[in-house]
Enzyme design. Structure first.
Site, PDB file in Angstrom:
ATOM      1  N   ARG A 293       0.857  -1.198   0.000  1.00  0.00           N
ATOM      2  CA  ARG A 293       0.000   0.000   0.000  1.00  0.00           C
ATOM      3  C   ARG A 293       0.883   1.234   0.000  1.00  0.00           C
ATOM      4  NH1 ARG A 293      -2.952   0.586   5.076  1.00  0.00           N
ATOM      5  NH2 ARG A 293      -1.480   2.263   5.435  1.00  0.00           N
TER       6      ARG A 293
ATOM      7  N   GLU B 140       4.462   7.254   2.623  1.00  0.00           N
ATOM      8  CA  GLU B 140       5.325   6.083   2.811  1.00  0.00           C
ATOM      9  C   GLU B 140       4.811   4.959   1.931  1.00  0.00           C
ATOM     10  OE1 GLU B 140       5.135   3.625   6.237  1.00  0.00           O
ATOM     11  OE2 GLU B 140       3.026   4.039   6.612  1.00  0.00           O
TER      12      GLU B 140
ATOM     13  N   ASN C 111       4.191   0.842   2.126  1.00  0.00           N
ATOM     14  CA  ASN C 111       4.116  -0.296   3.057  1.00  0.00           C
ATOM     15  C   ASN C 111       4.290  -1.609   2.313  1.00  0.00           C
ATOM     16  OD1 ASN C 111       3.015   1.152   5.615  1.00  0.00           O
ATOM     17  ND2 ASN C 111       1.697   1.858   3.961  1.00  0.00           N
TER      18      ASN C 111
ATOM     19  N   SER D 184      -2.946  -2.719   5.986  1.00  0.00           N
ATOM     20  CA  SER D 184      -4.256  -3.066   6.531  1.00  0.00           C
ATOM     21  C   SER D 184      -5.387  -2.208   5.961  1.00  0.00           C
ATOM     22  CB  SER D 184      -4.221  -2.951   8.054  1.00  0.00           C
ATOM     23  OG  SER D 184      -3.849  -1.653   8.410  1.00  0.00           O
TER      24      SER D 184
ATOM     25  N   LYS E 248      11.896   3.007   5.676  1.00  0.00           N
ATOM     26  CA  LYS E 248      11.800   4.411   5.242  1.00  0.00           C
ATOM     27  C   LYS E 248      13.125   4.882   4.646  1.00  0.00           C
ATOM     28  CE  LYS E 248       7.702   5.355   7.713  1.00  0.00           C
ATOM     29  NZ  LYS E 248       7.413   4.129   8.476  1.00  0.00           N
TER      30      LYS E 248
ATOM     31  N   LYS F  20      11.559  10.593  10.939  1.00  0.00           N
ATOM     32  CA  LYS F  20      11.000   9.236  11.023  1.00  0.00           C
ATOM     33  C   LYS F  20      12.083   8.183  11.263  1.00  0.00           C
ATOM     34  CE  LYS F  20       7.401  10.166   7.598  1.00  0.00           C
ATOM     35  NZ  LYS F  20       6.653   9.584   6.464  1.00  0.00           N
TER      36      LYS F  20
ATOM     37  N   GLU G 296       7.162   0.748  11.672  1.00  0.00           N
ATOM     38  CA  GLU G 296       5.833   0.746  11.080  1.00  0.00           C
ATOM     39  C   GLU G 296       4.793   0.794  12.183  1.00  0.00           C
ATOM     40  OE1 GLU G 296       5.360   0.880   7.869  1.00  0.00           O
ATOM     41  OE2 GLU G 296       7.531   0.879   7.657  1.00  0.00           O
ATOM     42  N   GLY G 297       3.592   1.225  11.824  1.00  0.00           N
ATOM     43  CA  GLY G 297       2.470   1.034  12.736  1.00  0.00           C
ATOM     44  C   GLY G 297       2.007   2.277  13.480  1.00  0.00           C
TER      45      GLY G 297
ATOM     46  N   ARG H 287      -7.997   7.420   4.725  1.00  0.00           N
ATOM     47  CA  ARG H 287      -8.074   7.565   6.178  1.00  0.00           C
ATOM     48  C   ARG H 287      -8.121   9.048   6.485  1.00  0.00           C
ATOM     49  NH1 ARG H 287      -2.899   4.509   8.058  1.00  0.00           N
ATOM     50  NH2 ARG H 287      -2.372   5.316   6.000  1.00  0.00           N
TER      51      ARG H 287
END
Ligand code: ADP
Ligand code: MG
Length: 490
Positions: free
Chosen positions: A128, A148, A150, A155, A324, A381, A385-386, A466
Protein backbone atom coordinates in the site's frame (compact mmCIF):
# COMPACT_ATOMS: atom_id res chain seq x y z
CA UNK A 1 -11.18 20.97 -2.95
CA UNK A 2 -12.27 23.08 0.00
CA UNK A 3 -15.95 23.78 -0.15
CA UNK A 4 -17.67 25.82 2.52
CA UNK A 5 -20.86 23.84 2.10
CA UNK A 6 -19.30 20.39 2.35
CA UNK A 7 -20.17 18.22 4.09
CA UNK A 8 -23.80 19.38 4.32
CA UNK A 9 -25.29 20.16 7.74
CA UNK A 10 -28.56 18.29 8.17
CA UNK A 11 -31.37 19.38 10.50
CA UNK A 12 -31.42 17.62 13.91
CA UNK A 13 -34.14 15.30 12.60
CA UNK A 14 -32.20 14.59 9.38
CA UNK A 15 -29.02 14.02 11.35
CA UNK A 16 -30.65 11.49 13.71
CA UNK A 17 -32.00 9.58 10.70
CA UNK A 18 -28.61 9.62 8.95
CA UNK A 19 -26.70 8.47 12.02
CA UNK A 20 -29.11 5.60 12.62
CA UNK A 21 -28.87 4.46 8.96
CA UNK A 22 -25.07 4.78 9.19
CA UNK A 23 -24.71 2.77 12.40
CA UNK A 24 -27.07 0.01 11.34
CA UNK A 25 -25.35 -0.40 7.98
CA UNK A 26 -21.93 -0.63 9.65
CA UNK A 27 -23.05 -3.17 12.23
CA UNK A 28 -24.95 -5.33 9.75
CA UNK A 29 -22.16 -5.35 7.11
CA UNK A 30 -19.13 -6.18 9.20
CA UNK A 31 -17.74 -2.65 9.21
CA UNK A 32 -16.67 -3.43 12.73
CA UNK A 33 -13.78 -3.79 15.17
CA UNK A 34 -13.46 -5.40 18.59
CA UNK A 35 -13.77 -2.69 21.24
CA UNK A 36 -10.72 -1.72 23.26
CA UNK A 37 -10.66 -3.39 26.68
CA UNK A 38 -10.68 0.09 28.21
CA UNK A 39 -14.02 0.75 26.45
CA UNK A 40 -15.90 -2.45 27.20
CA UNK A 41 -14.99 -5.82 28.73
CA UNK A 42 -15.10 -8.57 26.14
CA UNK A 43 -14.04 -11.82 27.83
CA UNK A 44 -15.61 -14.10 25.18
CA UNK A 45 -14.52 -11.88 22.30
CA UNK A 46 -18.14 -11.91 21.10
CA UNK A 47 -18.71 -8.15 21.18
CA UNK A 48 -18.01 -5.98 18.16
CA UNK A 49 -18.52 -2.28 17.67
CA UNK A 50 -18.83 -0.10 14.58
CA UNK A 51 -15.35 0.84 13.29
CA UNK A 52 -14.43 4.53 13.44
CA UNK A 53 -15.67 5.77 10.07
CA UNK A 54 -16.28 9.09 8.36
CA UNK A 55 -19.98 9.95 8.13
CA UNK A 56 -19.49 11.50 4.68
CA UNK A 57 -16.95 10.55 2.03
CA UNK A 58 -14.27 13.25 1.94
CA UNK A 59 -13.89 15.47 -1.13
CA UNK A 60 -10.81 14.37 -3.05
CA UNK A 61 -9.43 15.71 -6.36
CA UNK A 62 -10.14 13.19 -9.10
CA UNK A 63 -6.85 14.00 -10.86
CA UNK A 64 -4.88 13.11 -7.71
CA UNK A 65 -6.88 9.92 -7.20
CA UNK A 66 -6.38 8.80 -10.81
CA UNK A 67 -2.67 9.60 -10.75
CA UNK A 68 -2.01 7.69 -7.53
CA UNK A 69 -3.78 4.64 -8.91
CA UNK A 70 -2.10 4.88 -12.31
CA UNK A 71 1.41 4.89 -10.85
CA UNK A 72 0.83 1.86 -8.58
CA UNK A 73 2.03 -0.90 -10.97
CA UNK A 74 5.28 1.01 -11.49
CA UNK A 75 5.71 1.27 -7.71
CA UNK A 76 4.99 -2.47 -7.33
CA UNK A 77 7.70 -3.22 -9.82
CA UNK A 78 10.22 -0.90 -8.14
CA UNK A 79 9.73 -2.55 -4.75
CA UNK A 80 9.84 -6.06 -6.23
CA UNK A 81 13.16 -5.08 -7.82
CA UNK A 82 14.52 -3.56 -4.60
CA UNK A 83 13.55 -6.70 -2.67
CA UNK A 84 15.35 -8.83 -5.29
CA UNK A 85 18.52 -6.74 -5.32
CA UNK A 86 20.67 -8.46 -2.69
CA UNK A 87 23.62 -6.18 -3.20
CA UNK A 88 21.92 -2.79 -3.05
CA UNK A 89 19.47 -3.72 -0.31
CA UNK A 90 22.12 -5.64 1.63
CA UNK A 91 24.41 -2.62 1.73
CA UNK A 92 21.65 -0.28 2.81
CA UNK A 93 20.31 -2.62 5.49
CA UNK A 94 23.71 -3.49 6.92
CA UNK A 95 24.38 0.20 7.55
CA UNK A 96 20.95 0.53 9.19
CA UNK A 97 21.52 -2.61 11.25
CA UNK A 98 24.43 -0.86 12.94
CA UNK A 99 22.09 1.77 14.42
CA UNK A 100 18.71 0.00 14.62
CA UNK A 101 18.34 -3.22 16.61
CA UNK A 102 15.06 -4.34 14.99
CA UNK A 103 16.51 -3.93 11.50
CA UNK A 104 19.50 -5.93 12.67
CA UNK A 105 17.34 -8.77 14.00
CA UNK A 106 15.40 -8.99 10.74
CA UNK A 107 18.57 -8.82 8.69
CA UNK A 108 20.25 -11.55 10.75
CA UNK A 109 17.35 -13.90 10.05
CA UNK A 110 17.54 -13.00 6.38
CA UNK A 111 21.29 -13.71 6.21
CA UNK A 112 20.93 -16.97 8.11
CA UNK A 113 18.30 -18.33 5.75
CA UNK A 114 20.13 -16.99 2.72
CA UNK A 115 23.32 -18.83 3.67
CA UNK A 116 21.35 -22.06 3.76
CA UNK A 117 19.62 -21.19 0.48
CA UNK A 118 16.09 -19.95 -0.13
CA UNK A 119 13.71 -22.61 -1.46
CA UNK A 120 10.63 -20.52 -2.26
CA UNK A 121 10.11 -19.90 -5.98
CA UNK A 122 8.02 -16.75 -5.73
CA UNK A 123 7.53 -13.72 -3.50
CA UNK A 124 4.20 -12.01 -2.97
CA UNK A 125 3.58 -8.38 -2.07
CA UNK A 126 0.27 -6.92 -0.95
CA UNK A 127 1.53 -3.34 -0.85
CA UNK A 128 0.00 0.00 0.00
CA UNK A 129 1.43 3.31 -1.12
CA UNK A 130 0.19 6.19 1.08
CA UNK A 131 -0.25 9.77 -0.11
CA UNK A 132 -1.52 13.13 0.96
CA UNK A 133 -2.66 15.92 -1.33
CA UNK A 134 -0.02 18.62 -1.45
CA UNK A 135 -1.49 22.06 -2.12
CA UNK A 136 0.29 24.74 -0.08
CA UNK A 137 -1.95 27.57 -1.35
CA UNK A 138 -5.41 27.50 -2.98
CA UNK A 139 -3.96 28.61 -6.32
CA UNK A 140 -1.53 25.68 -6.50
CA UNK A 141 -2.52 22.66 -8.56
CA UNK A 142 -3.25 19.81 -6.10
CA UNK A 143 -0.82 16.89 -6.48
CA UNK A 144 -0.23 13.72 -4.47
CA UNK A 145 2.94 13.35 -2.43
CA UNK A 146 3.88 9.97 -1.03
CA UNK A 147 3.90 9.61 2.76
CA UNK A 148 5.33 6.08 2.81
CA UNK A 149 5.26 2.74 1.03
CA UNK A 150 4.12 -0.30 3.06
CA UNK A 151 5.41 -3.75 2.17
CA UNK A 152 4.07 -5.68 5.19
CA UNK A 153 0.65 -6.00 6.84
CA UNK A 154 -0.94 -3.24 4.74
CA UNK A 155 -4.26 -3.07 6.53
CA UNK A 156 -7.83 -1.78 6.10
CA UNK A 157 -8.49 -3.07 2.57
CA UNK A 158 -11.38 -5.14 3.89
CA UNK A 159 -13.02 -2.29 5.76
CA UNK A 160 -12.28 0.25 3.02
CA UNK A 161 -14.40 -1.75 0.58
CA UNK A 162 -17.27 -1.79 3.10
CA UNK A 163 -16.95 1.99 3.63
CA UNK A 164 -17.35 2.74 -0.06
CA UNK A 165 -20.49 0.55 -0.07
CA UNK A 166 -21.74 2.32 3.06
CA UNK A 167 -21.30 5.80 1.58
CA UNK A 168 -22.88 4.73 -1.70
CA UNK A 169 -25.81 3.22 0.22
CA UNK A 170 -26.34 6.42 2.21
CA UNK A 171 -26.33 8.45 -1.03
CA UNK A 172 -28.58 6.05 -2.94
CA UNK A 173 -31.07 5.52 -0.10
CA UNK A 174 -31.66 9.23 0.49
CA UNK A 175 -30.17 9.15 3.99
CA UNK A 176 -27.88 12.09 3.17
CA UNK A 177 -29.30 15.59 2.96
CA UNK A 178 -29.44 16.61 -0.72
CA UNK A 179 -26.11 18.00 -1.94
CA UNK A 180 -24.91 18.28 -5.56
CA UNK A 181 -21.53 16.62 -4.90
CA UNK A 182 -22.74 13.96 -2.51
CA UNK A 183 -24.04 11.47 -5.09
CA UNK A 184 -23.21 7.81 -5.71
CA UNK A 185 -21.67 8.64 -9.11
CA UNK A 186 -18.88 10.50 -7.30
CA UNK A 187 -18.29 7.64 -4.84
CA UNK A 188 -16.46 4.84 -6.67
CA UNK A 189 -16.91 1.18 -5.75
CA UNK A 190 -13.70 0.13 -3.99
CA UNK A 191 -12.56 -3.41 -4.96
CA UNK A 192 -9.74 -3.60 -2.36
CA UNK A 193 -11.06 -6.61 -0.41
CA UNK A 194 -11.58 -8.79 -3.46
CA UNK A 195 -8.45 -7.62 -5.30
CA UNK A 196 -6.23 -8.28 -2.29
CA UNK A 197 -7.81 -11.73 -1.99
CA UNK A 198 -7.13 -12.21 -5.72
CA UNK A 199 -3.47 -11.51 -4.92
CA UNK A 200 -3.38 -14.19 -2.24
CA UNK A 201 -5.10 -16.55 -4.69
CA UNK A 202 -2.51 -15.81 -7.38
CA UNK A 203 0.25 -16.77 -4.91
CA UNK A 204 -1.63 -19.88 -3.87
CA UNK A 205 -2.02 -21.02 -7.49
CA UNK A 206 1.60 -20.28 -8.37
CA UNK A 207 2.70 -22.46 -5.44
CA UNK A 208 1.20 -25.56 -7.02
CA UNK A 209 -0.05 -28.78 -5.42
CA UNK A 210 1.05 -30.36 -2.13
CA UNK A 211 3.85 -32.92 -2.21
CA UNK A 212 1.64 -35.57 -0.66
CA UNK A 213 -1.12 -36.67 -2.99
CA UNK A 214 -4.55 -35.82 -1.65
CA UNK A 215 -3.23 -33.27 0.85
CA UNK A 216 -4.79 -29.83 0.59
CA UNK A 217 -2.88 -26.58 0.24
CA UNK A 218 -4.05 -23.50 2.16
CA UNK A 219 -3.12 -19.92 3.04
CA UNK A 220 -1.82 -19.15 6.54
CA UNK A 221 -2.56 -15.71 8.03
CA UNK A 222 -0.02 -14.71 10.69
CA UNK A 223 -1.94 -12.48 13.10
CA UNK A 224 -1.36 -10.71 16.39
CA UNK A 225 -2.84 -12.40 19.47
CA UNK A 226 -6.07 -10.57 20.44
CA UNK A 227 -6.19 -8.64 17.16
CA UNK A 228 -8.96 -6.02 17.41
CA UNK A 229 -8.97 -5.37 13.69
CA UNK A 230 -9.69 -9.03 12.86
CA UNK A 231 -12.79 -8.30 10.76
CA UNK A 232 -10.76 -6.30 8.25
CA UNK A 233 -8.59 -9.40 7.81
CA UNK A 234 -11.58 -11.74 7.78
CA UNK A 235 -12.95 -9.96 4.70
CA UNK A 236 -9.89 -11.10 2.75
CA UNK A 237 -10.34 -14.63 4.08
CA UNK A 238 -14.04 -14.68 3.07
CA UNK A 239 -13.24 -13.35 -0.42
CA UNK A 240 -10.52 -15.96 -0.78
CA UNK A 241 -12.95 -18.78 0.01
CA UNK A 242 -15.97 -17.42 -1.84
CA UNK A 243 -14.24 -16.23 -5.01
CA UNK A 244 -11.46 -18.82 -5.24
CA UNK A 245 -12.44 -21.78 -3.06
CA UNK A 246 -9.19 -21.40 -1.08
CA UNK A 247 -9.09 -22.02 2.66
CA UNK A 248 -7.20 -19.85 5.10
CA UNK A 249 -6.18 -20.35 8.73
CA UNK A 250 -5.13 -17.84 11.36
CA UNK A 251 -2.22 -18.32 13.75
CA UNK A 252 0.02 -16.07 15.82
CA UNK A 253 3.81 -16.33 15.73
CA UNK A 254 3.92 -17.94 19.19
CA UNK A 255 1.62 -20.74 17.95
CA UNK A 256 3.88 -21.60 14.99
CA UNK A 257 6.11 -24.15 16.81
CA UNK A 258 3.15 -26.18 18.11
CA UNK A 259 1.12 -26.12 14.88
CA UNK A 260 3.65 -26.38 12.04
CA UNK A 261 6.57 -28.51 10.90
CA UNK A 262 8.85 -28.43 7.89
CA UNK A 263 8.86 -31.57 5.76
CA UNK A 264 11.56 -31.22 3.14
CA UNK A 265 11.18 -27.46 3.73
CA UNK A 266 7.48 -27.65 2.91
CA UNK A 267 5.42 -25.97 5.64
CA UNK A 268 2.85 -28.38 7.06
CA UNK A 269 0.18 -26.90 9.30
CA UNK A 270 -2.07 -28.94 11.60
CA UNK A 271 -5.48 -27.28 11.65
CA UNK A 272 -7.59 -27.00 14.82
CA UNK A 273 -9.58 -29.97 13.41
CA UNK A 274 -6.34 -32.00 13.30
CA UNK A 275 -6.08 -32.09 9.53
CA UNK A 276 -2.65 -31.58 7.98
CA UNK A 277 -2.46 -29.05 5.16
CA UNK A 278 0.52 -27.78 3.16
CA UNK A 279 0.86 -24.01 3.34
CA UNK A 280 1.00 -22.26 -0.04
CA UNK A 281 1.16 -18.63 1.12
CA UNK A 282 2.15 -17.19 4.50
CA UNK A 283 0.39 -13.82 4.79
CA UNK A 284 1.83 -11.62 7.56
CA UNK A 285 -0.57 -9.30 9.35
CA UNK A 286 1.87 -9.34 12.26
CA UNK A 287 5.63 -9.29 12.56
CA UNK A 288 6.17 -5.70 11.36
CA UNK A 289 7.41 -4.26 14.65
CA UNK A 290 9.47 -5.20 17.73
CA UNK A 291 6.32 -5.67 19.86
CA UNK A 292 5.42 -8.69 17.73
CA UNK A 293 8.59 -10.48 18.93
CA UNK A 294 8.37 -10.41 22.73
CA UNK A 295 10.62 -13.48 23.09
CA UNK A 296 13.15 -15.49 21.12
CA UNK A 297 10.32 -17.92 20.30
CA UNK A 298 8.70 -15.46 17.88
CA UNK A 299 12.03 -14.83 16.13
CA UNK A 300 12.54 -18.58 15.79
CA UNK A 301 9.03 -18.86 14.33
CA UNK A 302 9.75 -16.13 11.81
CA UNK A 303 12.92 -17.89 10.73
CA UNK A 304 11.12 -21.21 10.47
CA UNK A 305 8.55 -19.63 8.12
CA UNK A 306 11.25 -17.88 6.11
CA UNK A 307 13.08 -21.19 5.63
CA UNK A 308 9.98 -22.83 4.18
CA UNK A 309 9.07 -23.25 0.56
CA UNK A 310 5.77 -21.41 1.15
CA UNK A 311 5.37 -18.10 -0.66
CA UNK A 312 5.86 -15.37 1.92
CA UNK A 313 3.79 -12.21 1.76
CA UNK A 314 6.21 -10.62 2.42
CA UNK A 315 9.64 -12.23 2.63
CA UNK A 316 12.05 -10.58 5.07
CA UNK A 317 13.79 -9.00 2.07
CA UNK A 318 10.50 -7.47 0.95
CA UNK A 319 9.77 -6.27 4.47
CA UNK A 320 13.21 -4.63 4.60
CA UNK A 321 12.54 -2.99 1.23
CA UNK A 322 9.71 -1.13 2.99
CA UNK A 323 12.17 0.64 5.32
CA UNK A 324 11.80 4.41 5.24
CA UNK A 325 15.51 4.53 4.49
CA UNK A 326 14.78 2.81 1.16
CA UNK A 327 12.13 5.43 0.37
CA UNK A 328 14.69 8.14 1.08
CA UNK A 329 17.41 6.47 -1.03
CA UNK A 330 15.02 6.07 -3.97
CA UNK A 331 14.59 9.85 -3.93
CA UNK A 332 18.34 10.41 -4.45
CA UNK A 333 18.82 11.47 -8.09
CA UNK A 334 19.74 8.50 -10.30
CA UNK A 335 18.74 5.73 -7.88
CA UNK A 336 15.21 5.12 -9.13
CA UNK A 337 16.65 4.41 -12.57
CA UNK A 338 18.28 1.27 -11.19
CA UNK A 339 14.87 -0.20 -10.34
CA UNK A 340 12.45 0.79 -13.07
CA UNK A 341 12.04 1.40 -16.77
CA UNK A 342 13.01 4.86 -18.03
CA UNK A 343 9.45 5.76 -18.96
CA UNK A 344 8.24 5.07 -15.41
CA UNK A 345 10.70 7.34 -13.62
CA UNK A 346 8.86 10.64 -14.10
CA UNK A 347 5.51 9.26 -12.91
CA UNK A 348 7.00 7.90 -9.71
CA UNK A 349 9.30 10.84 -9.04
CA UNK A 350 6.33 13.19 -9.43
CA UNK A 351 4.91 11.74 -6.20
CA UNK A 352 8.05 12.28 -4.10
CA UNK A 353 8.22 14.87 -1.33
CA UNK A 354 11.66 16.15 -0.33
CA UNK A 355 13.27 13.52 1.88
CA UNK A 356 16.80 13.44 3.35
CA UNK A 357 19.19 11.13 5.16
CA UNK A 358 20.57 12.33 8.50
CA UNK A 359 23.92 10.62 8.10
CA UNK A 360 27.32 12.18 7.46
CA UNK A 361 27.00 12.30 3.65
CA UNK A 362 26.94 15.81 2.12
CA UNK A 363 23.15 15.49 1.74
CA UNK A 364 22.87 14.36 5.35
CA UNK A 365 24.85 17.37 6.54
CA UNK A 366 22.46 19.69 4.71
CA UNK A 367 19.52 17.87 6.37
CA UNK A 368 21.06 18.17 9.85
CA UNK A 369 21.20 21.91 9.37
CA UNK A 370 17.56 21.98 8.19
CA UNK A 371 16.46 19.88 11.16
CA UNK A 372 17.88 22.40 13.61
CA UNK A 373 17.27 25.64 11.74
CA UNK A 374 13.84 25.08 10.15
CA UNK A 375 12.27 22.14 12.02
CA UNK A 376 8.76 23.54 11.49
CA UNK A 377 8.78 22.26 7.92
CA UNK A 378 9.77 18.67 8.70
CA UNK A 379 8.90 15.32 10.22
CA UNK A 380 11.58 12.97 11.52
CA UNK A 381 11.00 9.24 11.02
CA UNK A 382 12.69 6.12 12.39
CA UNK A 383 12.63 2.72 10.63
CA UNK A 384 9.34 1.64 12.19
CA UNK A 385 5.83 0.75 11.08
CA UNK A 386 2.47 1.03 12.74
CA UNK A 387 2.14 4.67 13.76
CA UNK A 388 3.15 6.75 16.75
CA UNK A 389 6.89 6.71 16.06
CA UNK A 390 7.49 10.02 14.28
CA UNK A 391 8.79 13.29 15.70
CA UNK A 392 7.26 16.48 14.36
CA UNK A 393 8.33 20.06 13.80
CA UNK A 394 9.63 21.94 16.83
CA UNK A 395 10.23 18.74 18.78
CA UNK A 396 12.89 17.57 16.32
CA UNK A 397 15.97 19.48 17.61
CA UNK A 398 15.55 18.47 21.23
CA UNK A 399 14.83 14.86 20.22
CA UNK A 400 17.97 14.66 18.09
CA UNK A 401 20.06 16.09 20.90
CA UNK A 402 18.58 13.58 23.34
CA UNK A 403 19.52 10.48 21.30
CA UNK A 404 23.04 11.55 20.40
CA UNK A 405 24.63 12.09 17.01
CA UNK A 406 25.76 8.48 16.49
CA UNK A 407 22.07 7.42 16.22
CA UNK A 408 20.94 10.07 13.73
CA UNK A 409 21.58 7.93 10.66
CA UNK A 410 18.75 5.61 11.79
CA UNK A 411 16.31 8.42 10.90
CA UNK A 412 15.16 10.20 7.78
CA UNK A 413 13.98 13.79 7.57
CA UNK A 414 10.95 14.49 5.42
CA UNK A 415 9.32 17.70 4.31
CA UNK A 416 5.79 18.05 5.66
CA UNK A 417 3.13 17.65 3.00
CA UNK A 418 0.64 20.51 3.04
CA UNK A 419 -2.92 19.35 2.37
CA UNK A 420 -5.67 21.89 1.66
CA UNK A 421 -8.19 22.49 4.47
CA UNK A 422 -11.21 20.18 4.42
CA UNK A 423 -14.11 19.51 6.75
CA UNK A 424 -15.54 16.21 7.84
CA UNK A 425 -17.51 14.32 10.46
CA UNK A 426 -15.81 11.39 12.21
CA UNK A 427 -18.02 8.88 14.04
CA UNK A 428 -16.35 6.95 16.84
CA UNK A 429 -18.39 4.85 19.32
CA UNK A 430 -21.56 6.43 17.89
CA UNK A 431 -20.30 9.93 18.71
CA UNK A 432 -20.13 12.26 15.69
CA UNK A 433 -17.44 14.95 15.67
CA UNK A 434 -17.42 17.67 13.03
CA UNK A 435 -14.22 19.53 12.30
CA UNK A 436 -11.20 20.21 10.11
CA UNK A 437 -9.77 16.99 8.75
CA UNK A 438 -6.72 15.75 6.88
CA UNK A 439 -7.09 12.81 4.52
CA UNK A 440 -4.48 10.24 3.51
CA UNK A 441 -5.04 8.10 0.43
CA UNK A 442 -3.54 4.61 0.31
CA UNK A 443 -3.42 2.72 -2.97
CA UNK A 444 -3.07 -1.06 -2.76
CA UNK A 445 -0.88 -3.04 -5.10
CA UNK A 446 -0.47 -6.75 -5.71
CA UNK A 447 2.80 -8.13 -7.07
CA UNK A 448 4.03 -11.68 -7.52
CA UNK A 449 7.58 -12.19 -8.73
CA UNK A 450 10.09 -14.99 -9.15
CA UNK A 451 13.61 -15.27 -7.73
CA UNK A 452 15.03 -13.38 -10.71
CA UNK A 453 12.75 -10.49 -9.85
CA UNK A 454 10.54 -11.07 -12.86
CA UNK A 455 6.92 -10.04 -12.27
CA UNK A 456 4.20 -12.64 -12.86
CA UNK A 457 1.35 -10.50 -11.47
CA UNK A 458 1.35 -6.71 -11.16
CA UNK A 459 -1.92 -4.94 -10.35
CA UNK A 460 -3.36 -1.89 -8.68
CA UNK A 461 -5.82 -3.25 -6.10
CA UNK A 462 -8.18 -0.58 -4.78
CA UNK A 463 -7.62 2.10 -2.15
CA UNK A 464 -8.11 3.34 1.36
CA UNK A 465 -8.86 6.83 2.54
CA UNK A 466 -8.07 7.57 6.18
CA UNK A 467 -9.06 10.81 7.81
CA UNK A 468 -7.85 12.36 11.01
CA UNK A 469 -8.64 15.58 12.85
CA UNK A 470 -6.29 18.26 11.53
CA UNK A 471 -4.97 18.87 15.05
CA UNK A 472 -3.57 15.32 15.19
CA UNK A 473 -0.17 14.72 13.64
CA UNK A 474 -0.46 10.94 13.37
CA UNK A 475 -3.26 9.30 11.41
CA UNK A 476 -3.40 5.68 12.65
CA UNK A 477 -6.94 4.31 12.81
CA UNK A 478 -6.09 1.35 15.01
CA UNK A 479 -3.93 3.59 17.18
CA UNK A 480 -7.01 5.74 17.85
CA UNK A 481 -6.06 8.84 15.88
CA UNK A 482 -8.32 8.67 12.85
CA UNK A 483 -11.02 6.85 10.93
CA UNK A 484 -11.61 4.88 7.76
CA UNK A 485 -13.07 7.07 5.06
CA UNK A 486 -13.94 7.01 1.37
CA UNK A 487 -13.50 9.44 -1.49
CA UNK A 488 -16.08 11.73 -3.02
CA UNK A 489 -14.33 12.66 -6.27
CA UNK A 490 -14.39 16.27 -7.44
P1 ADP B 1 3.97 4.73 9.95
O1 ADP B 1 4.85 3.68 9.37
O2 ADP B 1 4.07 4.86 11.41
O3 ADP B 1 2.56 4.62 9.45
P2 ADP B 1 4.10 7.17 8.35
O4 ADP B 1 5.25 7.58 7.52
O5 ADP B 1 2.90 6.69 7.61
O6 ADP B 1 4.59 6.10 9.41
O7 ADP B 1 3.69 8.38 9.27
C1 ADP B 1 2.59 8.33 10.17
C2 ADP B 1 1.65 9.51 9.94
O8 ADP B 1 2.36 10.73 10.07
C3 ADP B 1 1.05 9.56 8.55
O9 ADP B 1 -0.10 8.76 8.47
C4 ADP B 1 0.74 11.04 8.40
O10 ADP B 1 -0.47 11.37 9.03
C5 ADP B 1 1.88 11.70 9.14
N1 ADP B 1 2.97 12.05 8.20
C6 ADP B 1 4.00 11.26 7.85
N2 ADP B 1 4.80 11.86 6.94
C7 ADP B 1 4.26 13.07 6.69
C8 ADP B 1 4.62 14.17 5.86
N3 ADP B 1 5.71 14.15 5.10
N4 ADP B 1 3.81 15.26 5.86
C9 ADP B 1 2.71 15.31 6.66
N5 ADP B 1 2.32 14.31 7.47
C10 ADP B 1 3.08 13.20 7.50
MG1 MG C 1 1.71 5.05 7.68
Amino acid sequence: MSSTSYPPEPTPKGFAHLLSAFNDYSLSHGLTVRPAPSFVENPKNAIATAAPVSLYPTLFPRSCFDNARRVQPAYNSVYASVASDDVWLGELVSSLAAVDSFMKQLYDVYLDVKSEGFVHEYSLGLFRSDYMVHQPTPTDEPIVHQVEFNTIASSFGGLASRVSELHRFLALSGAYPPHPQLIADNIPVNPAASKLADGLAAGHKAYGPAALEGRETAVLFIVQPNERNAFDQRWLEYNLLENHGIRAYRVSLDEIPSTTVLEDRRLIYTTPQDTKVEVSVVYFRAGYGPDDYPTEKEWEARKHLERSRAIKCPTIATQLAGAKKVQQELAVPGVLERFCAKEEVAGIRGTFAAIYPLDSTPQGMVARKLAFEQPEKYVLKPQREGGGNNVYRGKIPRFLQSIGEDKWSAYILMELIEPPPAKGVIVRHGEAMRGEVIAELGVYGVALWDMKGELKVNNEAGWLLRTKGSDSEEGGVAAGFGCVDGVCLV
